[in-house]
Design a protein around this motif. Sequence first.
Motif, PDB file in Angstrom:
ATOM      1  N   ILE A 254       0.845  -1.202   0.000  1.00  0.00           N
ATOM      2  CA  ILE A 254       0.000   0.000   0.000  1.00  0.00           C
ATOM      3  C   ILE A 254       0.883   1.255   0.000  1.00  0.00           C
ATOM      4  O   ILE A 254       0.653   2.200  -0.764  1.00  0.00           O
ATOM      5  CB  ILE A 254      -0.953   0.009   1.216  1.00  0.00           C
ATOM      6  CG1 ILE A 254      -1.991  -1.118   1.065  1.00  0.00           C
ATOM      7  CG2 ILE A 254      -1.659   1.359   1.347  1.00  0.00           C
ATOM      8  CD1 ILE A 254      -2.802  -1.373   2.316  1.00  0.00           C
ATOM      9  N   ILE A 255       1.909   1.247   0.873  1.00  0.00           N
ATOM     10  CA  ILE A 255       2.835   2.379   0.945  1.00  0.00           C
ATOM     11  C   ILE A 255       3.571   2.554  -0.384  1.00  0.00           C
ATOM     12  O   ILE A 255       3.715   3.668  -0.898  1.00  0.00           O
ATOM     13  CB  ILE A 255       3.845   2.188   2.094  1.00  0.00           C
ATOM     14  CG1 ILE A 255       3.131   2.265   3.445  1.00  0.00           C
ATOM     15  CG2 ILE A 255       4.955   3.242   2.030  1.00  0.00           C
ATOM     16  CD1 ILE A 255       3.993   1.851   4.618  1.00  0.00           C
ATOM     17  N   PHE A 256       4.030   1.431  -0.952  1.00  0.00           N
ATOM     18  CA  PHE A 256       4.799   1.472  -2.202  1.00  0.00           C
ATOM     19  C   PHE A 256       3.988   2.105  -3.314  1.00  0.00           C
ATOM     20  O   PHE A 256       4.469   3.007  -4.012  1.00  0.00           O
ATOM     21  CB  PHE A 256       5.232   0.058  -2.587  1.00  0.00           C
ATOM     22  CG  PHE A 256       6.084  -0.006  -3.820  1.00  0.00           C
ATOM     23  CD1 PHE A 256       7.464   0.079  -3.737  1.00  0.00           C
ATOM     24  CD2 PHE A 256       5.501  -0.142  -5.078  1.00  0.00           C
ATOM     25  CE1 PHE A 256       8.258   0.034  -4.867  1.00  0.00           C
ATOM     26  CE2 PHE A 256       6.284  -0.186  -6.225  1.00  0.00           C
ATOM     27  CZ  PHE A 256       7.659  -0.105  -6.118  1.00  0.00           C
ATOM     28  N   PHE A 257       2.751   1.636  -3.498  1.00  0.00           N
ATOM     29  CA  PHE A 257       1.933   2.144  -4.609  1.00  0.00           C
ATOM     30  C   PHE A 257       1.478   3.578  -4.378  1.00  0.00           C
ATOM     31  O   PHE A 257       1.354   4.363  -5.321  1.00  0.00           O
ATOM     32  CB  PHE A 257       0.742   1.219  -4.860  1.00  0.00           C
ATOM     33  CG  PHE A 257       1.116  -0.075  -5.521  1.00  0.00           C
ATOM     34  CD1 PHE A 257       1.589  -0.083  -6.828  1.00  0.00           C
ATOM     35  CD2 PHE A 257       1.043  -1.271  -4.838  1.00  0.00           C
ATOM     36  CE1 PHE A 257       1.954  -1.275  -7.448  1.00  0.00           C
ATOM     37  CE2 PHE A 257       1.411  -2.466  -5.445  1.00  0.00           C
ATOM     38  CZ  PHE A 257       1.866  -2.466  -6.758  1.00  0.00           C
ATOM     39  N   LEU A 259       3.225   5.898  -2.666  1.00  0.00           N
ATOM     40  CA  LEU A 259       4.416   6.703  -2.975  1.00  0.00           C
ATOM     41  C   LEU A 259       4.696   6.733  -4.472  1.00  0.00           C
ATOM     42  O   LEU A 259       5.083   7.766  -5.022  1.00  0.00           O
ATOM     43  CB  LEU A 259       5.633   6.136  -2.239  1.00  0.00           C
ATOM     44  CG  LEU A 259       5.768   6.454  -0.752  1.00  0.00           C
ATOM     45  CD1 LEU A 259       6.957   5.706  -0.162  1.00  0.00           C
ATOM     46  CD2 LEU A 259       5.926   7.944  -0.516  1.00  0.00           C
ATOM     47  N   ALA A 260       4.489   5.585  -5.135  1.00  0.00           N
ATOM     48  CA  ALA A 260       4.746   5.501  -6.579  1.00  0.00           C
ATOM     49  C   ALA A 260       3.842   6.461  -7.350  1.00  0.00           C
ATOM     50  O   ALA A 260       4.282   7.108  -8.300  1.00  0.00           O
ATOM     51  CB  ALA A 260       4.538   4.073  -7.067  1.00  0.00           C
ATOM     52  N   ILE A 261       2.568   6.561  -6.925  1.00  0.00           N
ATOM     53  CA  ILE A 261       1.633   7.476  -7.589  1.00  0.00           C
ATOM     54  C   ILE A 261       2.077   8.923  -7.399  1.00  0.00           C
ATOM     55  O   ILE A 261       2.099   9.722  -8.347  1.00  0.00           O
ATOM     56  CB  ILE A 261       0.200   7.270  -7.048  1.00  0.00           C
ATOM     57  CG1 ILE A 261      -0.344   5.913  -7.513  1.00  0.00           C
ATOM     58  CG2 ILE A 261      -0.728   8.394  -7.509  1.00  0.00           C
ATOM     59  CD1 ILE A 261      -1.623   5.495  -6.834  1.00  0.00           C
ATOM     60  N   ILE A 262       2.451   9.270  -6.147  1.00  0.00           N
ATOM     61  CA  ILE A 262       2.879  10.642  -5.852  1.00  0.00           C
ATOM     62  C   ILE A 262       4.148  10.996  -6.637  1.00  0.00           C
ATOM     63  O   ILE A 262       4.210  12.032  -7.310  1.00  0.00           O
ATOM     64  CB  ILE A 262       3.125  10.816  -4.335  1.00  0.00           C
ATOM     65  CG1 ILE A 262       1.805  10.673  -3.568  1.00  0.00           C
ATOM     66  CG2 ILE A 262       3.749  12.183  -4.034  1.00  0.00           C
ATOM     67  CD1 ILE A 262       1.966  10.560  -2.069  1.00  0.00           C
ATOM     68  N   VAL A 263       5.149  10.108  -6.548  1.00  0.00           N
ATOM     69  CA  VAL A 263       6.408  10.352  -7.256  1.00  0.00           C
ATOM     70  C   VAL A 263       6.182  10.340  -8.771  1.00  0.00           C
ATOM     71  O   VAL A 263       6.776  11.130  -9.507  1.00  0.00           O
ATOM     72  CB  VAL A 263       7.465   9.298  -6.859  1.00  0.00           C
ATOM     73  CG1 VAL A 263       8.719   9.427  -7.723  1.00  0.00           C
ATOM     74  CG2 VAL A 263       7.833   9.450  -5.389  1.00  0.00           C
ATOM     75  N   GLY A 264       5.284   9.459  -9.226  1.00  0.00           N
ATOM     76  CA  GLY A 264       4.971   9.386 -10.649  1.00  0.00           C
ATOM     77  C   GLY A 264       4.376  10.680 -11.175  1.00  0.00           C
ATOM     78  O   GLY A 264       4.773  11.166 -12.235  1.00  0.00           O
ATOM     79  N   LEU A 265       3.420  11.245 -10.423  1.00  0.00           N
ATOM     80  CA  LEU A 265       2.796  12.503 -10.836  1.00  0.00           C
ATOM     81  C   LEU A 265       3.816  13.641 -10.875  1.00  0.00           C
ATOM     82  O   LEU A 265       3.845  14.436 -11.820  1.00  0.00           O
ATOM     83  CB  LEU A 265       1.647  12.862  -9.886  1.00  0.00           C
ATOM     84  CG  LEU A 265       0.391  11.986  -9.992  1.00  0.00           C
ATOM     85  CD1 LEU A 265      -0.585  12.324  -8.869  1.00  0.00           C
ATOM     86  CD2 LEU A 265      -0.280  12.170 -11.343  1.00  0.00           C
ATOM     87  N   ILE A 266       4.656  13.687  -9.830  1.00  0.00           N
ATOM     88  CA  ILE A 266       5.708  14.714  -9.788  1.00  0.00           C
ATOM     89  C   ILE A 266       6.654  14.544 -10.981  1.00  0.00           C
ATOM     90  O   ILE A 266       7.052  15.517 -11.630  1.00  0.00           O
ATOM     91  CB  ILE A 266       6.494  14.645  -8.467  1.00  0.00           C
ATOM     92  CG1 ILE A 266       5.588  15.033  -7.292  1.00  0.00           C
ATOM     93  CG2 ILE A 266       7.724  15.555  -8.505  1.00  0.00           C
ATOM     94  CD1 ILE A 266       6.195  14.776  -5.925  1.00  0.00           C
ATOM     95  N   SER A 267       6.979  13.287 -11.288  1.00  0.00           N
ATOM     96  CA  SER A 267       7.892  12.997 -12.392  1.00  0.00           C
ATOM     97  C   SER A 267       7.292  13.378 -13.735  1.00  0.00           C
ATOM     98  O   SER A 267       7.980  13.914 -14.605  1.00  0.00           O
ATOM     99  CB  SER A 267       8.255  11.505 -12.399  1.00  0.00           C
ATOM    100  OG  SER A 267       8.851  11.137 -11.183  1.00  0.00           O
ATOM    101  N   VAL A 268       5.978  13.094 -13.913  1.00  0.00           N
ATOM    102  CA  VAL A 268       5.309  13.416 -15.173  1.00  0.00           C
ATOM    103  C   VAL A 268       5.304  14.921 -15.414  1.00  0.00           C
ATOM    104  O   VAL A 268       5.684  15.406 -16.484  1.00  0.00           O
ATOM    105  CB  VAL A 268       3.865  12.872 -15.189  1.00  0.00           C
ATOM    106  CG1 VAL A 268       3.069  13.469 -16.336  1.00  0.00           C
ATOM    107  CG2 VAL A 268       3.883  11.356 -15.319  1.00  0.00           C
TER     108      VAL A 268
END
Length: 275
Positions: A254-257, A259-268
């Motif tokens: 749950i934590i991984f996904f 964080l992945a969404i947050i970091v993914g949006l920032i990265s995009v």
Amino acid sequence: MRYVNPYRFFLTTAIIFFLIYGYDNSFEGINLNQEPEELAKELEKMNTENNVDIEFEGIPFTKLDSIIPPKPVKNKTYHDYLVTQEQIDTMSIADAFSTKINLFDHYFKETKNTVPVDAIKKLDLKNSAYNRWLYKKVIDFKLLRENPQLFLNYLIGKLPFIIFIFLPIFTLFLSLIYIRSKYNYMEHLTFAFHTQSMFFILYSVALIIDIFTKNSYGVNIANIIFIGYLYQGLRKFYAQGKFKTIVKFMILNIIFFTLAIIVGLISVFGSFAIF
């Protein structure tokens, strides 16, 4: 431990994985060695050339104009969106942003002017770095809207380094969940990098299998294997019971996904800003 630097090994496997992942992506008929503005022009030209007349009860749509009189419609031009720099200076940040986006978008559609400096000058706006960047982003967005795969490939090329930054953040949560373990932060981080390297190795093999077999069996099997691998990895490395490991495994996912969404949006957004 004796032969492999976990961080170098991670980057190597990540780059190999993304090279294999991008193997099938191609752009027939488009020269990708161009500036985004030139690509936008070429894509628009291809879309125009590929238009096909559609028949309606035996009558081509292109000939319906002679049968059905067109309704007079007044199309807006960029002149309807013109504003002065003085007007923009009195607006809020959000209003000024949306006003300039509308103006730049309509201006580019009509003029196809791909030179930000020239466009800003003709629109009689302040020739600032921000205005030039914003105009360029309007052009880039048009390009990506017509062919999003270009940006996807660009983003995929950056993913190994994005994940390299993401994993140390995730490891903070990993070390908190296993706060009573004998390991320090760097040992938790090494574990995280090795499990992620295993992900890239496993899915690289799966993608190669799928490329040759023309189906997705390899990736589907890899999903099952990797879930089992992660669970066993946590059990053996942290030496805890089945129930505790299952609970922590679910929490970590749950934590991984998240964080992945947050970091993914920032990265995009970050990647688009420098695209």
